[in-house]
Design a protein around this motif. Structure first.
Motif, PDB file in Angstrom:
ATOM      1  N   MET A 114      33.002  49.071  35.294  1.00 58.31           N
ATOM      2  CA  MET A 114      33.785  48.574  36.412  1.00 58.31           C
ATOM      3  C   MET A 114      33.095  47.404  37.108  1.00 58.31           C
ATOM      4  O   MET A 114      33.719  46.390  37.373  1.00 58.31           O
ATOM      5  CB  MET A 114      34.038  49.734  37.384  1.00 58.31           C
ATOM      6  CG  MET A 114      34.596  49.346  38.700  1.00 58.31           C
ATOM      7  SD  MET A 114      36.263  48.720  38.495  1.00 58.31           S
ATOM      8  CE  MET A 114      36.635  48.302  40.151  1.00 58.31           C
ATOM      9  N   HIS A 115      31.800  47.531  37.379  1.00 54.95           N
ATOM     10  CA  HIS A 115      31.112  46.500  38.154  1.00 54.95           C
ATOM     11  C   HIS A 115      31.076  45.146  37.444  1.00 54.95           C
ATOM     12  O   HIS A 115      31.176  44.111  38.091  1.00 54.95           O
ATOM     13  CB  HIS A 115      29.693  46.957  38.512  1.00 54.95           C
ATOM     14  CG  HIS A 115      29.677  48.083  39.489  1.00 54.95           C
ATOM     15  ND1 HIS A 115      29.967  47.903  40.814  1.00 54.95           N
ATOM     16  CD2 HIS A 115      29.448  49.404  39.323  1.00 54.95           C
ATOM     17  CE1 HIS A 115      29.905  49.060  41.433  1.00 54.95           C
ATOM     18  NE2 HIS A 115      29.600  49.991  40.553  1.00 54.95           N
ATOM     19  N   ARG A 116      30.955  45.151  36.118  1.00 52.12           N
ATOM     20  CA  ARG A 116      30.887  43.858  35.425  1.00 52.12           C
ATOM     21  C   ARG A 116      32.239  43.144  35.413  1.00 52.12           C
ATOM     22  O   ARG A 116      32.313  41.953  35.191  1.00 52.12           O
ATOM     23  CB  ARG A 116      30.316  44.016  34.030  1.00 52.12           C
ATOM     24  CG  ARG A 116      31.225  44.705  33.059  1.00 52.12           C
ATOM     25  CD  ARG A 116      30.592  44.738  31.702  1.00 52.12           C
ATOM     26  NE  ARG A 116      31.299  45.661  30.852  1.00 52.12           N
ATOM     27  CZ  ARG A 116      31.183  45.660  29.558  1.00 52.12           C
ATOM     28  NH1 ARG A 116      30.373  44.814  28.968  1.00 52.12           N
ATOM     29  NH2 ARG A 116      31.845  46.526  28.845  1.00 52.12           N
ATOM     30  N   TYR A 117      33.319  43.890  35.623  1.00 52.61           N
ATOM     31  CA  TYR A 117      34.656  43.282  35.645  1.00 52.61           C
ATOM     32  C   TYR A 117      35.090  42.846  37.043  1.00 52.61           C
ATOM     33  O   TYR A 117      36.034  42.075  37.182  1.00 52.61           O
ATOM     34  CB  TYR A 117      35.697  44.256  35.107  1.00 52.61           C
ATOM     35  CG  TYR A 117      35.460  44.657  33.679  1.00 52.61           C
ATOM     36  CD1 TYR A 117      35.581  43.734  32.650  1.00 52.61           C
ATOM     37  CD2 TYR A 117      35.102  45.957  33.358  1.00 52.61           C
ATOM     38  CE1 TYR A 117      35.358  44.097  31.336  1.00 52.61           C
ATOM     39  CE2 TYR A 117      34.880  46.333  32.038  1.00 52.61           C
ATOM     40  CZ  TYR A 117      35.005  45.392  31.036  1.00 52.61           C
ATOM     41  OH  TYR A 117      34.790  45.755  29.742  1.00 52.61           O
ATOM     42  N   MET A 118      34.417  43.339  38.072  1.00 55.06           N
ATOM     43  CA  MET A 118      34.857  43.094  39.445  1.00 55.06           C
ATOM     44  C   MET A 118      34.922  41.604  39.790  1.00 55.06           C
ATOM     45  O   MET A 118      35.934  41.128  40.283  1.00 55.06           O
ATOM     46  CB  MET A 118      33.955  43.829  40.436  1.00 55.06           C
ATOM     47  CG  MET A 118      34.432  43.708  41.863  1.00 55.06           C
ATOM     48  SD  MET A 118      36.069  44.388  42.145  1.00 55.06           S
ATOM     49  CE  MET A 118      35.725  46.116  42.085  1.00 55.06           C
ATOM     50  N   LYS A 119      33.853  40.873  39.543  1.00 57.16           N
ATOM     51  CA  LYS A 119      33.834  39.450  39.915  1.00 57.16           C
ATOM     52  C   LYS A 119      34.924  38.655  39.190  1.00 57.16           C
ATOM     53  O   LYS A 119      35.678  37.929  39.839  1.00 57.16           O
ATOM     54  CB  LYS A 119      32.462  38.847  39.669  1.00 57.16           C
ATOM     55  CG  LYS A 119      32.379  37.422  40.152  1.00 57.16           C
ATOM     56  CD  LYS A 119      31.012  36.827  40.016  1.00 57.16           C
ATOM     57  CE  LYS A 119      31.052  35.406  40.534  1.00 57.16           C
ATOM     58  NZ  LYS A 119      29.834  34.690  40.293  1.00 57.16           N
ATOM     59  N   PRO A 120      35.047  38.780  37.858  1.00 61.57           N
ATOM     60  CA  PRO A 120      36.119  38.025  37.189  1.00 61.57           C
ATOM     61  C   PRO A 120      37.515  38.434  37.664  1.00 61.57           C
ATOM     62  O   PRO A 120      38.403  37.583  37.790  1.00 61.57           O
ATOM     63  CB  PRO A 120      35.942  38.356  35.701  1.00 61.57           C
ATOM     64  CG  PRO A 120      34.582  38.914  35.570  1.00 61.57           C
ATOM     65  CD  PRO A 120      34.179  39.448  36.898  1.00 61.57           C
ATOM     66  N   LEU A 121      37.719  39.717  37.951  1.00 62.11           N
ATOM     67  CA  LEU A 121      39.027  40.157  38.447  1.00 62.11           C
ATOM     68  C   LEU A 121      39.328  39.578  39.822  1.00 62.11           C
ATOM     69  O   LEU A 121      40.439  39.101  40.072  1.00 62.11           O
ATOM     70  CB  LEU A 121      39.092  41.681  38.505  1.00 62.11           C
ATOM     71  CG  LEU A 121      39.293  42.380  37.171  1.00 62.11           C
ATOM     72  CD1 LEU A 121      39.158  43.887  37.343  1.00 62.11           C
ATOM     73  CD2 LEU A 121      40.618  42.020  36.554  1.00 62.11           C
ATOM     74  N   LEU A 122      38.345  39.607  40.714  1.00 58.62           N
ATOM     75  CA  LEU A 122      38.552  39.041  42.049  1.00 58.62           C
ATOM     76  C   LEU A 122      38.843  37.547  41.978  1.00 58.62           C
ATOM     77  O   LEU A 122      39.688  37.034  42.711  1.00 58.62           O
ATOM     78  CB  LEU A 122      37.338  39.306  42.935  1.00 58.62           C
ATOM     79  CG  LEU A 122      37.176  40.752  43.392  1.00 58.62           C
ATOM     80  CD1 LEU A 122      35.865  40.926  44.148  1.00 58.62           C
ATOM     81  CD2 LEU A 122      38.340  41.207  44.238  1.00 58.62           C
TER      82      LEU A 122
END
Length: 53
Positions: free
Chosen positions: A1-9
């Protein structure tokens, strides 16, 4: 989850993704516990709860 957070935001900020499509419930912060239980137990067709101050 954490590695996807920045690109998703970033995609949300650019308008590529509309996160409001998955929000099924909006509750005041004081009802966070109820919202968590509703989500955990999949009550009332709950998919995502947003807490408001």
């Amino acid at each position: 989850m954490h590695r996807y957070m920045k690109p998703l935001l970033e995609r949300i900020e650019r308008g590529e993704i509309d996160p409001t499509r998955i929000i099924t419930h909006t509750l005041p912060l004081e009802e966070a516990e109820r919202g968590f239980e509703m989500f955990k137990n999949k009550q009332d067709d709950c998919e995502k709860v947003v807490l408001k101050p």
